[in-house]
Design an enzyme around this catalytic site. Structure first.
Site, PDB file in Angstrom:
ATOM      1  N   TYR A  98     -33.046  56.621  -0.888  1.00 23.17           N
ATOM      2  CA  TYR A  98     -34.003  55.687  -0.759  1.00 23.17           C
ATOM      3  C   TYR A  98     -34.401  55.715   0.627  1.00 23.17           C
ATOM      4  O   TYR A  98     -35.022  54.650   1.342  1.00 23.17           O
ATOM      5  CB  TYR A  98     -33.810  54.481  -1.161  1.00 23.17           C
ATOM      6  CG  TYR A  98     -33.503  54.133  -2.833  1.00 23.17           C
ATOM      7  CD1 TYR A  98     -32.695  54.736  -3.640  1.00 23.17           C
ATOM      8  CD2 TYR A  98     -34.411  53.180  -3.238  1.00 23.17           C
ATOM      9  CE1 TYR A  98     -32.569  54.730  -4.653  1.00 23.17           C
ATOM     10  CE2 TYR A  98     -34.322  53.120  -4.762  1.00 23.17           C
ATOM     11  CZ  TYR A  98     -33.360  53.811  -5.479  1.00 23.17           C
ATOM     12  OH  TYR A  98     -33.180  53.507  -6.679  1.00 23.17           O
ATOM     13  N   LYS A 140     -20.543  61.047  -7.190  1.00 13.42           N
ATOM     14  CA  LYS A 140     -20.550  62.094  -8.078  1.00 13.42           C
ATOM     15  C   LYS A 140     -19.977  63.396  -6.794  1.00 13.42           C
ATOM     16  O   LYS A 140     -20.544  64.449  -6.816  1.00 13.42           O
ATOM     17  CB  LYS A 140     -21.925  62.596  -8.392  1.00 13.42           C
ATOM     18  CG  LYS A 140     -22.089  63.763  -9.353  1.00 13.42           C
ATOM     19  CD  LYS A 140     -21.873  63.720 -10.743  1.00 13.42           C
ATOM     20  CE  LYS A 140     -21.674  64.945 -11.576  1.00 13.42           C
ATOM     21  NZ  LYS A 140     -21.358  64.964 -12.996  1.00 13.42           N
ATOM     22  N   ASP A 150     -21.111  59.669 -14.048  1.00 12.16           N
ATOM     23  CA  ASP A 150     -21.639  60.055 -15.549  1.00 12.16           C
ATOM     24  C   ASP A 150     -20.717  59.370 -16.435  1.00 12.16           C
ATOM     25  O   ASP A 150     -20.862  58.641 -17.257  1.00 12.16           O
ATOM     26  CB  ASP A 150     -21.816  61.360 -15.547  1.00 12.16           C
ATOM     27  CG  ASP A 150     -20.713  62.304 -15.074  1.00 12.16           C
ATOM     28  OD1 ASP A 150     -19.713  61.756 -14.620  1.00 12.16           O
ATOM     29  OD2 ASP A 150     -20.965  63.601 -15.533  1.00 12.16           O
ATOM     30  N   ASP A 160     -28.359  51.563  -8.113  1.00 10.23           N
ATOM     31  CA  ASP A 160     -29.788  50.740  -8.765  1.00 10.23           C
ATOM     32  C   ASP A 160     -29.601  50.871 -10.128  1.00 10.23           C
ATOM     33  O   ASP A 160     -29.786  50.046 -10.891  1.00 10.23           O
ATOM     34  CB  ASP A 160     -30.876  51.648  -8.174  1.00 10.23           C
ATOM     35  CG  ASP A 160     -32.171  50.991  -8.575  1.00 10.23           C
ATOM     36  OD1 ASP A 160     -32.343  49.965  -8.887  1.00 10.23           O
ATOM     37  OD2 ASP A 160     -33.072  51.777  -8.592  1.00 10.23           O
ATOM     38  N   ASP A 193     -28.458  47.952 -13.135  1.00 13.68           N
ATOM     39  CA  ASP A 193     -29.229  47.478 -14.373  1.00 13.68           C
ATOM     40  C   ASP A 193     -28.487  47.582 -15.603  1.00 13.68           C
ATOM     41  O   ASP A 193     -28.546  46.881 -16.552  1.00 13.68           O
ATOM     42  CB  ASP A 193     -30.655  48.139 -14.455  1.00 13.68           C
ATOM     43  CG  ASP A 193     -31.599  47.694 -13.717  1.00 13.68           C
ATOM     44  OD1 ASP A 193     -31.452  46.881 -12.725  1.00 13.68           O
ATOM     45  OD2 ASP A 193     -32.757  48.262 -13.756  1.00 13.68           O
TER      46      ASP A 193
END
Ligand code: IPM
Ligand code: MG
Length: 347
Positions: free
Chosen positions: A118, A163, A194, A218, A222
Site C-alpha cells: 500500500y 510469508k 496461507d 487487510d 476481514d
C-alpha cells in the site's frame, strides 16, 4: 476539552457516525466535535477526496472519528479517502478488535498500515506494472513496538503472520519483530499466512495479538470478522505519533443507506476506542454494548428488526445505569471490560 474531527463520509457512514457521537456525548462532555467533508462527493467537486486545507486543520485536532466512504475502483485518479488520511496523518498502526460480544471474547489484529503493497509506489510501462512492496526497518520496528505494548498490557503473546519462506520483505520484517519482542520478554509464535487462514476460521480465539504487514492484515482482519456475527459490530483504530483515527471496519453499504437500519455498534465501539485513546471512559461504552446486545433488539444484519436509533437509545440507557467504578470491588466480574490501550499510545 478535546477536539475531535468528524468525517461521516458516504452512505451509512453518516448514520452510524451520528449514532456514535450521541453515545460519546452520553459518556462525556469533554469532547468538541468539528465536522469535515470527505469522500467521493468531495472528489467530484475538487478532484481530491479531501481538501488540503481541511487536512491541515485535522492535523491540529486530538483525534478523528470516521464513518465510511465509497472507494470506486474504476474511476481513474481516485485515491481512497481513508488511504489518503492514513498517509497524511502518519497513521502507521491499525488495530482491529473483532469482538464476540455475547461471550466476552475478542480477536486482536494489528496491521502495519503505511508500507507493504500500500506504499502507493509503482512502475508502469506499456505491458507491465510493478507495485513495490516496501518494508523498512523503522516501519517494522514501530509496528512491532505497538504490538509488543499491547501484548504486555494484556499479558499475552504475539502471533506473527508472514510469508517469509518466499518474500524477502517478510524475512526482514520478522527479524525486527522478534528482536523488539525479545527486548520485552514477549513470546512470538510464527505462522505462515496461507495455513494460518485455516486456523483463523476454525480456532480464532487463541492467537494473542495477531501481527502482520499491510495486505495480509487487510485480508486477515476481514476473514476474522466472520467471528463477530456481523461485520457491522467491528471497531478499529488507526494510530500515529500525534493523532489517531477511529472507524468501524464496514463499508458505506449504499444498498441500505438512509433506511435507518444500519448497525451502529461498530461505530459506537470505535467511539469507545477513541475515548480510550483520549484517556476518557471508553470502558463504559464497551460494557454498555455488551449488556445491550444480550437483552435488546438487534438490527437486521444480526437477525433482528431494530432500527439504528433503537440500538443507540438502548446503549445510552445501559450507560446511564452503569455501575460506578468506585463500587467495582464488590461487583467485579469478567463481564466488566477495562480499557487496555497502552498509555504510550494514548493522548
Ligand atoms: C480497509 C479498507 C481499505 C484498505 C480500502 C478502502 C482502501 O479495505 O480499511 O481495510 O484496504 O485499507
Ligand atoms: Mg479492508
Amino acid at each position: 476539552m478535546h477536539r475531535v474531527a468528524v468525517i461521516k463520509g458516504d452512505g451509512i457512514g453518516i448514520e452510524v457516525t451520528e449514532a456514535a457521537m450521541k453515545v460519546i456525548e452520553a459518556v462525556t462532555d469533554r469532547i468538541e466535535f468539528v465536522e469535515f467533508e470527505g469522500g467521493f462527493r468531495v472528489f467530484e467537486r475538487y478532484g481530491v477526496p479531501i481538501r488540503g486545507e481541511d487536512i491541515e486543520e485535522i492535523r491540529k485536532m486530538d483525534a478523528v472519528l470516521f464513518g465510511a466512504t465509497t472507494t470506486p475502483f474504476n474511476v481513474p485518479n481516485y485515491k481512497s479517502l481513508i488511504l489518503t488520511l492514513r498517509k497524511e496523518l502518519g497513521l502507521y498502526a491499525n488495530l482491529r478488535i473483532i469482538p464476540d460480544l455475547w461471550n466476552g471474547r475478542e480477536i486482536y489484529v494489528v496491521r502495519e498500515n503505511s508500507e507493504g503493497l500500500y506504499s502507493g509506489m509503482f512502475r508502469a510501462t506499456e505491458d507491465r506494472v510493478i507495485d513495490f512492496r516496501i518494508i523498512t526497518e523503522e516501519g517494522s520496528r514501530r509496528i512491532a513496538r505497538f504490538a509488543v505494548e499491547l501484548a504486555k498490557n494484556k499479558e499475552s503473546f504475539i502471533t506473527l503472520v508472514h510469508k517469509a519462506n518466499v518474500l524477502m520483505g517478510d524475512r526482514f520484517f520478522r527479524k525486527t519483530v522478534i528482536r523488539e519482542a525479545e527486548k520485552e520478554g514477549i513470546d512470538v509464535r510464527e505462522r505462515l499466512v496461507d495455513s494460518f487462514t485455516i486456523d483463523l476460521v476454525r480456532n480464532p480465539w487463541n492467537h494473542g495479538i495477531i501481527l502482520t504487514e499491510n495486505l495480509f492484515g487487510d485480508i486477515l482482519s476481514d476473514l476474522a470478522a466472520i467471528h463477530a456475527r456481523s461485520i457491522g459490530v467491528i471497531p478499529s483504530g488507526n494510530y500515529g505519533i500525534d493523532i489517531a483515527l477511529f472507524e468501524p471496519i464496514h463499508g458505506s453499504a449504499p444498498d441500505i443507506a438512509g433506511k435507518g437500519i444500519a448497525n451502529p455498534i461498530g461505530a459506537i465501539l470505535s467511539g469507545a476506542m477513541l475515548l480510550d485513546y483520549l484517556g476518557l471512559d471508553g470502558w463504559k461504552i464497551w460494557n454498555a454494548v455488551r449488556s445491550y446486545v444480550k437483552v435488546g433488539s438487534l438490527t437486521p444484519d444480526l437477525g433482528g428488526v431494530a432500527m439504528t436509533r433503537d440500538v443507540v437509545e438502548g446503549v445510552i440507557e445501559e450507560i446511564e445505569s452503569e455501575i460506578d467504578p468506585l463500587e467495582w470491588d464488590e461487583v467485579w466480574t469478567d463481564e466488566i471490560r477495562i480499557s487496555f490501550i497502552p498509555t504510550m499510545f494514548t493522548k
